[in-house]
Enzyme design. Sequence first.
Site, PDB file in Angstrom:
ATOM      1  CE1 TYR A 130      -3.958   2.038   0.559  1.00 13.98           C
ATOM      2  CE2 TYR A 130      -2.767   3.017   2.387  1.00 13.98           C
ATOM      3  CZ  TYR A 130      -3.832   3.021   1.514  1.00 13.98           C
ATOM      4  OH  TYR A 130      -4.773   4.008   1.608  1.00 13.98           O
ATOM      5  CG  ASP A 199      -2.379  -4.728   4.938  1.00 14.18           C
ATOM      6  OD1 ASP A 199      -3.533  -5.189   4.946  1.00 14.18           O
ATOM      7  OD2 ASP A 199      -2.125  -3.526   4.780  1.00 14.18           O
TER       8      ASP A 199
HETATM    9  C1  LIG Z   1      -6.703   1.118   2.847  1.00 17.23           C
HETATM   10  C2  LIG Z   1      -5.525   0.296   3.163  1.00 17.23           C
HETATM   11  C3  LIG Z   1      -4.646   0.635   4.200  1.00 17.23           C
HETATM   12  C4  LIG Z   1      -4.815   1.916   4.997  1.00 17.23           C
HETATM   13  O1  LIG Z   1      -5.971   1.879   5.778  1.00 17.23           O
HETATM   14  P1  LIG Z   1      -6.824   3.170   6.228  1.00 17.23           P
HETATM   15  O2  LIG Z   1      -7.935   2.587   6.995  1.00 17.23           O
HETATM   16  O3  LIG Z   1      -7.235   3.886   4.980  1.00 17.23           O
HETATM   17  O4  LIG Z   1      -5.907   4.019   7.048  1.00 17.23           O
HETATM   18  C5  LIG Z   1      -3.600  -0.227   4.483  1.00 17.23           C
HETATM   19  N1  LIG Z   1      -3.412  -1.367   3.769  1.00 17.23           N
HETATM   20  C6  LIG Z   1      -4.225  -1.705   2.766  1.00 17.23           C
HETATM   21  C7  LIG Z   1      -3.962  -2.972   2.018  1.00 17.23           C
HETATM   22  C8  LIG Z   1      -5.306  -0.900   2.419  1.00 17.23           C
HETATM   23  O5  LIG Z   1      -6.102  -1.243   1.405  1.00 17.23           O
END
Ligand SMILES: *Cc1c(COP(=O)(O)O)cnc(C)c1O
Length: 411
Positions: A130, A199
């Site tokens: 990201y 993630d």
């Molecule tokens: C959207 C996203 C983030 C960040 O999250 P927020 O809630 O917008 O702060 C991090 N990792 C991935 C894979 C995302 O899609």
Amino acid sequence: MTDEHGDELQRRFATRAVHEGRGKGGPAPAHNPPIVQTSTFVLGRASKQWDEAVDPTAGHDGNEEPAPQETRDTYSRAGNPTVRRAEQRLASLEACEAAVAFASGMGAISGLLLSLLKPGDEVLTLGPIYSDTRAVLHELLATFGITTRRVTADTLAGSLAAHSKLVYLETPSNPTLSVIDLAAVADSCRSNGLLSVADNTFASPFLTRPRELGIDLVVHSATKYLGGHGDLLAGFVAGRAELVDRVRSVGLRLVGASLEPHAAFLLLRGMSTLHLRMAAHCRNAMAVAEALHEADGVVRVHYPGLPDDPGHDVAARQMDAFGGMVAVDLGSERRAAAFVDALRLFDHAVSLGDASSLACISATTTHAGVPAAERARDGIGPGMVRLSVGIEDTGDLVADVKRAVRAANAV
Ligand SMILES: *Cc1c(COP(=O)(O)O)cnc(C)c1O
């Protein structure tokens, strides 16, 4: 993770998604979790320790002791009963010992990295990540003497340095939906004494539980599938209790990106239907990917559910289905724009995981901050459109993308 009957672990995903963290406490036996909308908590009598020495019944007239279950909370930045219910539910769905909630995914990711790294440490990233996470690592943490190097999963073991500390990855990745073998990465991290962080936003715990595959910590943008309705921002870190405690006491308490009780309530409501929504997202995404795959004028479709996708075999092993995200390359920025503008059911917007469908052009939106050479290396061309396929009728979505491809072909 056991209830009063000691049988919680027997319950399946859908039951835990609805029941875990619901609790039965609160001022009335409410069916839904109370929103404890308070910044601070009453601490009880300041002179309690001396009262008890003199008179054990003292302290029950004016400043009542809080109920035992609530005594852990003193201030909502560090902990709140509504937020804790959301943390319990996520921990259960992710098969993790503990979870800590944050005000956003970036709050969770920054909180985790600031809690577990120190100057001189090196982070290894696998595959594209990201773009704001990339900026935290390469720009923000770099100014504090924490370095980041990108390596591949295949060369991980041979790329380690003495100061390598943590491996960070996303699977499926954004926006190319490439898939990384979590069990293999976890093995190699464990044998080299590195922390592994995944993630899991794109897969959601309904499809993949990285902790079951040996990954130490899972992070989420709960803004996406977990919330599920595009109406809140939230994030989580989950994993081994000892690591999560460190993230709570530094990354949450000191950085202060704490989840609001009302957002926690909405998030609990969203998580109750995660299994139903994900099943529909996956079914629709597969149909949309197949339709795009067959359409004339499409350069390439990225979706791990397609049998010829490079990530298909690993995805079939580590995901229970292939997810709700599809990327389609229309070949040029102009054709991508015509495609997006012709869509009727997909809003032109960033973000993902909403019940309604969304589309954006990665190179000029979510990945605009990534250097062009790195975008090119990752296959994020100017004509790539990322689709978050919603839970609308499958046939309507397929008709919509087919019409949009015809519009792109007409420019
Ligand atoms: C959207 C996203 C983030 C960040 O999250 P927020 O809630 O917008 O702060 C991090 N990792 C991935 C894979 C995302 O899609």
